[in-house]
Design an enzyme around this catalytic site. Sequence first.
Site, mmCIF file in Angstrom:
data_model
loop_
_atom_site.group_PDB
_atom_site.id
_atom_site.type_symbol
_atom_site.label_atom_id
_atom_site.label_comp_id
_atom_site.label_asym_id
_atom_site.label_seq_id
_atom_site.Cartn_x
_atom_site.Cartn_y
_atom_site.Cartn_z
ATOM 1 N N HIS A 133 43.459 42.167 52.410
ATOM 2 C CA HIS A 133 42.779 40.995 51.830
ATOM 3 C C HIS A 133 41.689 40.618 52.827
ATOM 4 C CE1 HIS A 133 42.832 37.160 49.393
ATOM 5 N NE2 HIS A 133 42.166 36.761 50.469
ATOM 6 N N CYS A 148 34.718 30.535 52.706
ATOM 7 C CA CYS A 148 35.670 30.574 53.822
ATOM 8 C C CYS A 148 36.095 29.140 54.125
ATOM 9 C CB CYS A 148 35.051 31.185 55.070
ATOM 10 S SG CYS A 148 36.231 31.247 56.443
ATOM 11 N N ARG A 179 42.614 32.594 41.314
ATOM 12 C CA ARG A 179 43.470 31.793 42.198
ATOM 13 C C ARG A 179 42.755 31.511 43.539
ATOM 14 N NH1 ARG A 179 45.454 31.257 47.167
ATOM 15 N NH2 ARG A 179 45.823 33.500 47.303
HETATM 16 MG MG MG Z 1 40.876 34.993 50.363
#
Ligand code: MG
Length: 325
Positions: free
Chosen positions: A228, A261, A35
Amino acid sequence: MSAQETARTRWRPEPIVERAERAPERVRIYEVAPRDGLQAEAAIVPTRTKIELCHRIAAAGLRDIEVTSFVPPSWIPQMTDAADVLPALGDLDGVRTVALVPNLRGLERALAAGARHVAVVVSATESFARANLNAGRQAALDTATTVAGAARGHGLGVRGYVSMAFGDPWEGPVDRGVVAGLAATLYEAGCSTVALGDTIGVATPGHIRATVRDAVGRGVAADAVALHLHDTYGQALANVVAGLDAGVREFDSSAGGLGRCPYARGATGNLATEDLVWLLHGMGIATGVDLDALVGVSRWIAAQMGRADLPSRVATALLAASTGQ
Ligand code: MG
């Protein structure tokens, strides 16, 4: 001695185990490549490849996998096939397959596809809420708690995310009290785990410890806090150790380090699962993951995506070692 003989006698690198003081016996790795990883990559991966990726990840020993997102296709085109991916994973026994749901419509679609676990998202900052959740921060929180309550009502497991929990690309440092309050609200709304997201990877260990401590101070059980972490500034593994010290027992990561990112063009995003596994196994902490098998999975998906390299340091090093380079 020939080059071949040299290669044969060379040590096959693996973590040297030296059990860390106060380390837990086991840590849960929450795999996000299907995901979060694929969503942040430019390539659109075919549905059958996504399904195979989830099966391969599970075969490598991962038991908690975020498999897709029921976002409106207009938001994220990479996740248009959520209703085809999730039902194809029903045969993964003993694996928690989680689908992200941004709103009640997403929950309805997830339920229709047979979801048993969902994740909801809030933002610690107003800017990120408006840019990524299409709502103000409070409205996004209201939606998340409503969705969490409805999901619990259907007997689903629910995970919560607090995005931009450390630094924000528009607003800078994030107020820890706000993060702790959001984490507590999600926990009270029925989230069994609340993942604090270092979405731009700027956190450092003291910041991690303080933020987890604040969330625990607001009533969130330490072992209900997940992290996370992004490796954008090379801090992710140091932050894992800080999280372990603070009582965190679940960490998100992405096979091969997939997922750049989104706020720093070309920069590394998600902490790589291989790097996390190397650290944890070296500390004597069980994960259930077969590291070599996982490196094989990462190499396979990279090839499917036409990527020549992987962000994961450990995957890169082990692949080089296996080919004698
Ligand atoms: Mg992430």
